[in-house]
Design a protein around this motif. Structure first.
Motif, mmCIF file in Angstrom:
data_model
loop_
_atom_site.group_PDB
_atom_site.id
_atom_site.type_symbol
_atom_site.label_atom_id
_atom_site.label_comp_id
_atom_site.label_asym_id
_atom_site.label_seq_id
_atom_site.Cartn_x
_atom_site.Cartn_y
_atom_site.Cartn_z
ATOM 1 N N PHE A 111 0.563 9.687 -46.693
ATOM 2 C CA PHE A 111 -0.107 8.453 -46.297
ATOM 3 C C PHE A 111 0.934 7.378 -46.039
ATOM 4 N N VAL A 112 0.566 6.434 -45.196
ATOM 5 C CA VAL A 112 1.372 5.236 -45.017
ATOM 6 C C VAL A 112 0.432 4.057 -45.295
ATOM 7 N N GLU A 113 0.903 3.087 -46.084
ATOM 8 C CA GLU A 113 0.095 1.915 -46.377
ATOM 9 C C GLU A 113 0.505 0.795 -45.434
ATOM 10 N N LEU A 114 -0.477 0.291 -44.699
ATOM 11 C CA LEU A 114 -0.227 -0.754 -43.710
ATOM 12 C C LEU A 114 -0.914 -2.041 -44.130
ATOM 13 N N GLU A 115 -0.270 -3.162 -43.874
ATOM 14 C CA GLU A 115 -0.875 -4.461 -44.140
ATOM 15 C C GLU A 115 -1.577 -4.925 -42.880
ATOM 16 N N VAL A 116 -2.894 -5.061 -42.989
ATOM 17 C CA VAL A 116 -3.716 -5.534 -41.869
ATOM 18 C C VAL A 116 -4.356 -6.829 -42.339
ATOM 19 N N LEU A 124 -5.472 -7.201 -45.996
ATOM 20 C CA LEU A 124 -5.903 -5.886 -46.463
ATOM 21 C C LEU A 124 -4.746 -4.896 -46.503
ATOM 22 N N ALA A 125 -4.768 -4.023 -47.489
ATOM 23 C CA ALA A 125 -3.826 -2.902 -47.556
ATOM 24 C C ALA A 125 -4.629 -1.660 -47.189
ATOM 25 N N VAL A 126 -4.277 -1.038 -46.063
ATOM 26 C CA VAL A 126 -5.015 0.113 -45.549
ATOM 27 C C VAL A 126 -4.122 1.343 -45.600
ATOM 28 N N ARG A 169 7.364 5.028 -37.120
ATOM 29 C CA ARG A 169 7.340 3.567 -37.216
ATOM 30 C C ARG A 169 6.569 2.957 -36.044
ATOM 31 N N ASN A 170 6.801 3.476 -34.838
ATOM 32 C CA ASN A 170 6.087 2.990 -33.649
ATOM 33 C C ASN A 170 4.586 3.280 -33.747
ATOM 34 N N ALA A 171 4.238 4.464 -34.246
ATOM 35 C CA ALA A 171 2.832 4.827 -34.408
ATOM 36 C C ALA A 171 2.158 3.921 -35.445
ATOM 37 N N ALA A 172 2.877 3.557 -36.484
ATOM 38 C CA ALA A 172 2.340 2.654 -37.500
ATOM 39 C C ALA A 172 2.054 1.276 -36.904
ATOM 40 N N GLN A 173 2.907 0.809 -36.004
ATOM 41 C CA GLN A 173 2.667 -0.467 -35.327
ATOM 42 C C GLN A 173 1.402 -0.395 -34.477
ATOM 43 N N GLU A 174 1.201 0.733 -33.788
ATOM 44 C CA GLU A 174 -0.023 0.924 -32.997
ATOM 45 C C GLU A 174 -1.248 0.949 -33.911
ATOM 46 N N ALA A 175 -1.113 1.571 -35.075
ATOM 47 C CA ALA A 175 -2.217 1.633 -36.033
ATOM 48 C C ALA A 175 -2.602 0.228 -36.501
#
Length: 81
Positions: free
Chosen positions: A12-17, A20-22, A65-71
């Motif tokens: 998993f990767v945790e992203l800050e939106v 929210l932490a997704v 990293r690029n895919a996480a930015q798109e997410a």
């Protein structure tokens, strides 16, 4: 597009939106020349980052990293609007 829930879970990767932490799953995908080493895919309410290749390689790390930015862009539109 492959079925996101049936591909092998890598992590998993945790992203800050916003505030929210997704947690977005990272799943293994079959290698394909016409597709990037990692990409964000959404299918209905499901989403994942698909990784094609060795997750320890530098090129896959950059693509991830690029895919996480798109997410983050996708989830921002979906969750914050």
């Amino acid at each position: 597009m492959q079925n996101l829930s049936k591909s092998e879970l890598v992590g998993f990767v945790e992203l800050e939106v916003g505030s929210l932490a997704v947690q977005v799953p990272i799943r293994a995908a079959a290698a394909a020349k016409e597709l990037p080493l990692a990409s964000f895919e959404a299918e209905g309410d499901n989403c994942a980052i698909l990784v094609r290749g060795d997750t320890s390689s530098k090129a896959v790390e950059v693509a991830l990293r690029n895919a996480a930015q798109e997410a983050v862009k996708h989830l921002s539109k979906k969750l914050l609007n």
